[in-house]
Write a protein that holds these residues in place. Structure first.
Motif, short mmCIF file in Angstrom:
data_model
loop_
_atom_site.label_atom_id
_atom_site.label_comp_id
_atom_site.label_asym_id
_atom_site.label_seq_id
_atom_site.Cartn_x
_atom_site.Cartn_y
_atom_site.Cartn_z
N UNK A 52 0.83 -1.21 0.00
CA UNK A 52 0.00 0.00 0.00
C UNK A 52 0.86 1.25 0.00
N UNK A 53 1.93 1.24 0.79
CA UNK A 53 2.82 2.39 0.85
C UNK A 53 3.46 2.64 -0.51
N UNK A 54 3.88 1.57 -1.19
CA UNK A 54 4.51 1.69 -2.50
C UNK A 54 3.54 2.22 -3.54
N UNK A 55 2.25 2.07 -3.32
CA UNK A 55 1.26 2.52 -4.29
C UNK A 55 0.84 3.97 -4.07
N UNK A 56 1.63 4.70 -3.31
CA UNK A 56 1.35 6.12 -3.17
C UNK A 56 0.74 6.52 -1.84
N UNK A 57 0.53 5.58 -0.96
CA UNK A 57 -0.03 5.92 0.34
C UNK A 57 1.07 6.11 1.38
N UNK A 58 2.28 6.48 0.91
CA UNK A 58 3.42 6.59 1.82
C UNK A 58 3.23 7.66 2.89
N UNK A 59 2.28 8.57 2.71
CA UNK A 59 1.98 9.54 3.77
C UNK A 59 1.46 8.81 5.00
N UNK A 60 0.93 7.62 4.78
CA UNK A 60 0.39 6.82 5.89
C UNK A 60 1.40 5.80 6.42
N UNK A 61 2.68 5.94 6.00
CA UNK A 61 3.70 4.97 6.41
C UNK A 61 3.69 4.63 7.90
N UNK A 62 3.57 5.60 8.80
CA UNK A 62 3.58 5.23 10.22
C UNK A 62 2.47 4.25 10.61
N UNK A 63 1.36 4.27 9.87
CA UNK A 63 0.27 3.34 10.15
C UNK A 63 0.44 2.02 9.39
N UNK A 64 1.13 2.07 8.24
CA UNK A 64 1.22 0.90 7.37
C UNK A 64 2.44 0.04 7.62
N UNK A 65 3.58 0.68 7.90
CA UNK A 65 4.85 -0.04 8.02
C UNK A 65 5.63 0.43 9.24
N UNK A 66 6.61 -0.39 9.63
CA UNK A 66 7.55 0.04 10.67
C UNK A 66 8.95 -0.25 10.16
N UNK A 67 9.85 0.63 10.49
CA UNK A 67 11.25 0.48 10.07
C UNK A 67 12.05 -0.07 11.25
N UNK A 68 12.66 -1.23 11.03
CA UNK A 68 13.54 -1.79 12.05
C UNK A 68 14.90 -1.11 12.00
N UNK A 69 15.58 -1.06 13.11
CA UNK A 69 16.96 -0.59 13.13
C UNK A 69 17.83 -1.76 12.70
N UNK A 70 18.63 -1.59 11.66
CA UNK A 70 19.48 -2.70 11.18
C UNK A 70 20.47 -3.16 12.25
N UNK A 71 20.69 -4.44 12.31
CA UNK A 71 21.66 -5.04 13.24
C UNK A 71 22.31 -6.21 12.53
N UNK A 72 23.48 -6.58 13.00
CA UNK A 72 24.20 -7.71 12.40
C UNK A 72 23.73 -9.01 13.02
N UNK A 73 23.32 -9.94 12.19
CA UNK A 73 22.93 -11.28 12.60
C UNK A 73 23.48 -12.23 11.54
N UNK A 74 24.57 -12.91 11.87
CA UNK A 74 25.24 -13.74 10.87
C UNK A 74 24.33 -14.83 10.31
N UNK A 75 23.52 -15.44 11.15
CA UNK A 75 22.64 -16.50 10.63
C UNK A 75 21.60 -15.93 9.67
N UNK A 76 21.08 -14.75 9.97
CA UNK A 76 20.14 -14.09 9.05
C UNK A 76 20.84 -13.77 7.73
N UNK A 77 22.07 -13.28 7.82
CA UNK A 77 22.86 -12.96 6.63
C UNK A 77 23.08 -14.21 5.78
N UNK A 78 23.48 -15.31 6.41
CA UNK A 78 23.77 -16.54 5.66
C UNK A 78 22.52 -17.13 5.02
#
Length: 192
Positions: free
Chosen positions: A72-98
């Protein structure tokens, strides 16, 4: 669009190209025997640098708050991002990377033809040749003084630089992406 750290996202689309990450096999299917007549311009990147950059790509750290929120955000509703999506803070996780490394196609896969062979790009774009190669291509097309911005930045460039020096991590990526190391003659670590 969601997933970008800024407004510097880009997309390539045309009558035959549905998005910017299209394979040679796709073009062969669309163009048939005419595909061989086209100049193939393609990016190449050391597999470890590529995987680290993909790991820290902003879009990988976006999660839906509601089902379909990213779409929905990609379709132009990005003004509503706080309601539609959440941004995680990136962190290193080797198993996730692999896990990601195992799931992602190799660069060779993008250049693989229908018969299984690999068509190497006629013009290879790398981080070190991007500006020069792009200007050469632009001049060939009659475009003067083209300057390309640095876009699609990693969320953690310092981490990418630090981790790209890890021999152990490089060996793990080299196992999963051995064809790229061999075909494009990469050393184990980037810059060596």
């Amino acid at each position: 669009m969601p997933g970008q750290a800024s407004d510097d996202n880009f997309e390539i689309r045309g009558p035959i190209t549905p998005h910017k990450h299209v394979t040679v096999r796709f073009y062969e299917t669309m163009l048939g025997h005419r595909a061989a007549d086209f100049l193939l311009i393609g990016g190449l990147r050391h597999p470890l640098d590529r995987m680290l950059s993909l790991y820290y790509y902003p879009g990988n750290w976006i999660k839906d708050r509601i089902i379909g929120g990213k779409r929905l955000s990609a379709r132009g509703l990005h003004r509503l991002d706080p309601l539609l999506i959440r941004r995680e803070t990136p962190y290193w996780d080797e198993s996730r990377f692999l896990r990601m490394v195992a799931e992602k196609p190799t660069m060779s896969d993008f250049y693989r033809r229908a018969d299984g062979s690999v068509r190497l790009p006629d013009v290879r774009l790398t981080a070190s040749t991007m500006t020069t190669a792009t200007r050469t291509i632009a001049q060939h097309l009659g475009i003067d003084d083209l300057r390309i911005p640095h876009i699609n930045r990693s969320l953690r460039p310092g981490e990418v630089a630090r981790l790209s020096k890890s021999r152990e991590l490089a060996e793990l990526v080299a196992t999963a992406h051995a064809e790229d190391y061999n075909l494009f003659d990469y050393s184990l670590l980037p810059g060596n």
